[in-house]
Design a protein around this motif. Structure first.
Motif, PDB file in Angstrom:
ATOM      1  N   ILE A 171      -0.141 -94.224  31.887  1.00 39.12           N
ATOM      2  CA  ILE A 171       0.967 -95.114  32.182  1.00 39.12           C
ATOM      3  C   ILE A 171       1.062 -95.388  33.679  1.00 39.12           C
ATOM      4  O   ILE A 171       1.671 -96.366  34.115  1.00 39.12           O
ATOM      5  CB  ILE A 171       2.301 -94.512  31.653  1.00 39.12           C
ATOM      6  N   GLY A 172       0.407 -94.551  34.503  1.00 43.67           N
ATOM      7  CA  GLY A 172       0.364 -94.788  35.941  1.00 43.67           C
ATOM      8  C   GLY A 172      -0.270 -96.113  36.297  1.00 43.67           C
ATOM      9  O   GLY A 172      -0.088 -96.612  37.420  1.00 43.67           O
ATOM     10  N   GLY A 173      -0.983 -96.712  35.347  1.00 40.57           N
ATOM     11  CA  GLY A 173      -1.544 -98.040  35.584  1.00 40.57           C
ATOM     12  C   GLY A 173      -0.489 -99.110  35.800  1.00 40.57           C
ATOM     13  O   GLY A 173      -0.799-100.209  36.284  1.00 40.57           O
ATOM     14  N   PHE A 174       0.771 -98.791  35.479  1.00 40.96           N
ATOM     15  CA  PHE A 174       1.831 -99.777  35.707  1.00 40.96           C
ATOM     16  C   PHE A 174       2.024-100.047  37.198  1.00 40.96           C
ATOM     17  O   PHE A 174       2.630-101.069  37.564  1.00 40.96           O
ATOM     18  CB  PHE A 174       3.140 -99.303  35.059  1.00 40.96           C
ATOM     19  N   VAL A 175       1.521 -99.153  38.078  1.00 43.69           N
ATOM     20  CA  VAL A 175       1.611 -99.421  39.520  1.00 43.69           C
ATOM     21  C   VAL A 175       0.858-100.710  39.846  1.00 43.69           C
ATOM     22  O   VAL A 175       1.341-101.545  40.628  1.00 43.69           O
ATOM     23  CB  VAL A 175       1.046 -98.238  40.330  1.00 43.69           C
ATOM     24  N   GLY A 176      -0.314-100.882  39.232  1.00 43.73           N
ATOM     25  CA  GLY A 176      -1.056-102.124  39.435  1.00 43.73           C
ATOM     26  C   GLY A 176      -0.286-103.329  38.926  1.00 43.73           C
ATOM     27  O   GLY A 176      -0.273-104.392  39.560  1.00 43.73           O
ATOM     28  N   VAL A 177       0.389-103.171  37.786  1.00 42.38           N
ATOM     29  CA  VAL A 177       1.198-104.255  37.233  1.00 42.38           C
ATOM     30  C   VAL A 177       2.356-104.587  38.176  1.00 42.38           C
ATOM     31  O   VAL A 177       2.668-105.759  38.417  1.00 42.38           O
ATOM     32  CB  VAL A 177       1.743-103.859  35.842  1.00 42.38           C
ATOM     33  N   SER A 178       2.996-103.548  38.729  1.00 43.37           N
ATOM     34  CA  SER A 178       4.122-103.775  39.635  1.00 43.37           C
ATOM     35  C   SER A 178       3.682-104.544  40.879  1.00 43.37           C
ATOM     36  O   SER A 178       4.428-105.389  41.402  1.00 43.37           O
ATOM     37  CB  SER A 178       4.766-102.443  40.031  1.00 43.37           C
ATOM     38  N   LEU A 179       2.476-104.266  41.341  1.00 41.58           N
ATOM     39  CA  LEU A 179       1.959-104.981  42.516  1.00 41.58           C
ATOM     40  C   LEU A 179       1.666-106.440  42.191  1.00 41.58           C
ATOM     41  O   LEU A 179       1.917-107.336  43.009  1.00 41.58           O
ATOM     42  CB  LEU A 179       0.690-104.288  43.019  1.00 41.58           C
ATOM     43  N   ALA A 180       1.130-106.698  41.001  1.00 45.37           N
ATOM     44  CA  ALA A 180       0.846-108.079  40.601  1.00 45.37           C
ATOM     45  C   ALA A 180       2.144-108.886  40.496  1.00 45.37           C
ATOM     46  O   ALA A 180       2.207-110.039  40.941  1.00 45.37           O
ATOM     47  CB  ALA A 180       0.098-108.086  39.265  1.00 45.37           C
ATOM     48  N   ILE A 181       3.184-108.287  39.906  1.00 47.55           N
ATOM     49  CA  ILE A 181       4.478-108.971  39.804  1.00 47.55           C
ATOM     50  C   ILE A 181       5.063-109.210  41.197  1.00 47.55           C
ATOM     51  O   ILE A 181       5.583-110.292  41.495  1.00 47.55           O
ATOM     52  CB  ILE A 181       5.453-108.137  38.945  1.00 47.55           C
ATOM     53  N   ALA A 182       4.958-108.194  42.068  1.00 45.28           N
ATOM     54  CA  ALA A 182       5.468-108.335  43.431  1.00 45.28           C
ATOM     55  C   ALA A 182       4.722-109.423  44.187  1.00 45.28           C
ATOM     56  O   ALA A 182       5.332-110.173  44.967  1.00 45.28           O
ATOM     57  CB  ALA A 182       5.352-106.996  44.169  1.00 45.28           C
ATOM     58  N   ALA A 183       3.402-109.504  43.960  1.00 46.31           N
ATOM     59  CA  ALA A 183       2.610-110.548  44.634  1.00 46.31           C
ATOM     60  C   ALA A 183       3.119-111.935  44.261  1.00 46.31           C
ATOM     61  O   ALA A 183       3.253-112.817  45.124  1.00 46.31           O
ATOM     62  CB  ALA A 183       1.137-110.399  44.262  1.00 46.31           C
ATOM     63  N   ALA A 184       3.422-112.136  42.982  1.00 45.28           N
ATOM     64  CA  ALA A 184       3.947-113.434  42.545  1.00 45.28           C
ATOM     65  C   ALA A 184       5.309-113.705  43.187  1.00 45.28           C
ATOM     66  O   ALA A 184       5.599-114.826  43.612  1.00 45.28           O
ATOM     67  CB  ALA A 184       4.060-113.451  41.021  1.00 45.28           C
ATOM     68  N   TYR A 185       6.151-112.668  43.268  1.00 44.66           N
ATOM     69  CA  TYR A 185       7.477-112.823  43.883  1.00 44.66           C
ATOM     70  C   TYR A 185       7.351-113.165  45.368  1.00 44.66           C
ATOM     71  O   TYR A 185       8.029-114.082  45.867  1.00 44.66           O
ATOM     72  CB  TYR A 185       8.286-111.539  43.698  1.00 44.66           C
ATOM     73  N   PHE A 186       6.490-112.443  46.080  1.00 43.64           N
ATOM     74  CA  PHE A 186       6.336-112.701  47.511  1.00 43.64           C
ATOM     75  C   PHE A 186       5.744-114.088  47.764  1.00 43.64           C
ATOM     76  O   PHE A 186       6.077-114.745  48.749  1.00 43.64           O
ATOM     77  CB  PHE A 186       5.454-111.623  48.145  1.00 43.64           C
ATOM     78  N   GLN A 187       4.854-114.522  46.887  1.00 46.97           N
ATOM     79  CA  GLN A 187       4.301-115.863  47.015  1.00 46.97           C
ATOM     80  C   GLN A 187       5.408-116.901  46.853  1.00 46.97           C
ATOM     81  O   GLN A 187       5.487-117.886  47.599  1.00 46.97           O
ATOM     82  CB  GLN A 187       3.215-116.076  45.953  1.00 46.97           C
ATOM     83  N   TYR A 188       6.299-116.646  45.907  1.00 47.10           N
ATOM     84  CA  TYR A 188       7.415-117.572  45.648  1.00 47.10           C
ATOM     85  C   TYR A 188       8.374-117.622  46.838  1.00 47.10           C
ATOM     86  O   TYR A 188       8.906-118.691  47.174  1.00 47.10           O
ATOM     87  CB  TYR A 188       8.152-117.130  44.384  1.00 47.10           C
ATOM     88  N   THR A 189       8.593-116.471  47.483  1.00 45.67           N
ATOM     89  CA  THR A 189       9.512-116.412  48.628  1.00 45.67           C
ATOM     90  C   THR A 189       8.799-116.676  49.950  1.00 45.67           C
ATOM     91  O   THR A 189       9.395-116.495  51.017  1.00 45.67           O
ATOM     92  CB  THR A 189      10.202-115.039  48.690  1.00 45.67           C
ATOM     93  N   GLN A 190       7.540-117.066  49.863  1.00 44.15           N
ATOM     94  CA  GLN A 190       6.737-117.430  51.035  1.00 44.15           C
ATOM     95  C   GLN A 190       6.499-116.260  51.989  1.00 44.15           C
ATOM     96  O   GLN A 190       6.308-116.450  53.180  1.00 44.15           O
ATOM     97  CB  GLN A 190       7.378-118.605  51.791  1.00 44.15           C
ATOM     98  N   MET A 201      -4.367-105.198  46.452  1.00 42.57           N
ATOM     99  CA  MET A 201      -4.249-103.836  45.925  1.00 42.57           C
ATOM    100  C   MET A 201      -4.259-103.839  44.393  1.00 42.57           C
ATOM    101  O   MET A 201      -4.905-102.986  43.767  1.00 42.57           O
ATOM    102  CB  MET A 201      -2.948-103.195  46.422  1.00 42.57           C
ATOM    103  N   ALA A 202      -3.552-104.792  43.786  1.00 44.01           N
ATOM    104  CA  ALA A 202      -3.515-104.864  42.318  1.00 44.01           C
ATOM    105  C   ALA A 202      -4.912-105.101  41.758  1.00 44.01           C
ATOM    106  O   ALA A 202      -5.310-104.484  40.755  1.00 44.01           O
ATOM    107  CB  ALA A 202      -2.561-105.974  41.870  1.00 44.01           C
TER     108      ALA A 202
END
Length: 386
Positions: A171-190, A201-202
């Motif tokens: 389940i520690g693989g969710f760290v990679g998922v969290s980074l992918a979601i964060a990447a999309a959020y940061f892209q949206y917020t520029q 990292m993801a």
């Protein structure tokens, strides 16, 4: 003359208190803190100690990643202790590593967050991988803060911690998922630099996860040790179990079934404390900007969402104290970090004592034998033959 203890001394006292609790309960725990999973970890650790590879029942152990068993084997080889006690030492060492990390991160406030760690002392009694997993997860959160807030941390260290989380529990693989979601959020917020780093990292973590699953297929002919996504319980039963598990996690003072009277007394105490906090604190300044509390909540919340979603698809263990603890502990750390912030020093001075007393009671009510806390038992001490 008033005695003043340094924050480092307070952390050591907390660590000693947790150690006494854990070591004192182990002899009285069922099978000295071993469940069927525990024996599998120990068998694989024995195979590693004997140079036979990561085996269980004579073949590659694809059911669990090798991290926890490898740590047990290392302690067993380095110290003159049995494999069973080596597993307990792994849990204790993880606890002390986290106390040290809090000291390095928070300085004078470290002991306040250290009170939250009593929450997982019950797990540390058992030969389970969750204690080590939670410690690694908190360290991952601290590194995320450095990268996302200051862009100053070491990426190799972060990757090492993230891979370690996966190697202790899949389940520690969710760290990679969290980074992918964060990447999309940061892209949206520029926030492009954060987005690029998170995506890089993801992607790197995804490659490592794939390689490990590839080794599982090569050595054990299975991605993760057999069919995990099969028919679950009837939906009403499943949803009821999930709801009860999360309700039990909310009542921090009492890890017990809903029919336990003291569970409801504990809930009342918690509601009173929360009401008091809402009265003392101004919640208008609550912000979701990048901070350690917000990162704890993000990672813990995403973990809780993913583990709950997986339970809807796979009939593994019920969602209980053991599986939900990572989300709960990160929530407790976020709360203590925010409440004790120097920006809220006046409010914290008013609530500090009841909050810390509340947190020190958590390991006592969750760890000590339940018979000591049943109302009938308490009344029998007063009225014999009740």
């Amino acid at each position: 003359m008033k005695l003043v203890f340094s924050p480092g001394y307070k952390l050591l006292v907390l660590g000693a208190f947790y150690t006494l609790l854990i070591c004192g309960i182990i002899p009285f725990a069922p099978n000295q803190g071993c469940s069927p999973d525990s024996y599998a970890y120990l068998e694989s650790a024995l195979a590693l100690s004997n140079g036979e590879g990561y085996q269980w029942h004579g073949s590659w152990n694809a059911l669990w990643p090798l991290g926890y068993s490898a740590c047990i084997a290392c302690v067993h080889l380095l110290l003159p202790v049995s494999l069973l006690w080596a597993s307990k030492l792994v849990n204790l060492l993880a606890l002390y590593v986290l106390l040290y990390a809090l000291h390095r991160t928070y300085g004078d406030r470290a002991y306040i967050l250290g009170f939250a760690l009593g929450y997982f002392t019950k797990m540390a009694v058992y030969t389970w991988s969750e204690t080590l997993f939670i410690v690694i997860l908190v360290l991952v959160c601290l590194q995320l803060y450095h990268h996302w807030k200051h862009e100053s941390a070491n990426s190799f260290y972060f990757l090492g911690l993230s891979y370690a989380a996966f190697l202790v529990r899949y389940i520690g693989g969710f760290v990679g998922v969290s980074l992918a979601i964060a990447a999309a959020y940061f892209q949206y917020t520029q926030s492009y630099r954060r987005a690029q780093w998170s995506l890089r990292m993801a992607s790197t973590l995804a490659v490592g996860y794939s390689l490990y699953f590839g080794i599982n297929l090569w050595q054990g002919s299975s991605l993760w040790g057999g069919a995990r996504f099969v028919e679950t319980e009837p939906l009403p039963t499943l949803l009821g179990g999930i709801a009860q598990g999360w309700f039990n996690e909310f009542v921090l003072l009492r890890d017990a079934p809903v029919e336990d009277t003291l569970l409801w007394i504990a809930l009342g105490i918690q509601v009173i404390l929360l009401t008091y906090l809402f009265k003392i604190y101004s919640w208008k300044d609550v912000s979701f900007s990048l901070s350690r509390p917000s990162i704890y909540l993000y990672v813990g919340g995403l973990y809780g969402l993913i583990i709950t979603s997986l339970r809807l698809l796979s009939p593994f263990d019920p969602l209980n104290y053991r599986l939900l603890a990572p989300a709960t502990l990160l929530g407790c750390l976020a709360a203590l970090d925010w409440l004790s912030s120097p920006l809220r020093a006046k409010q914290w001075a008013k609530v500090k004592t009841p909050i810390l007393v509340f947190f020190i009671m958590i390991p006592l009510t969750n760890l000590l034998p339940k018979e000591l806390f049943k109302l009938r038992t308490l009344f029998q001490l007063i009225i014999p033959n009740l």
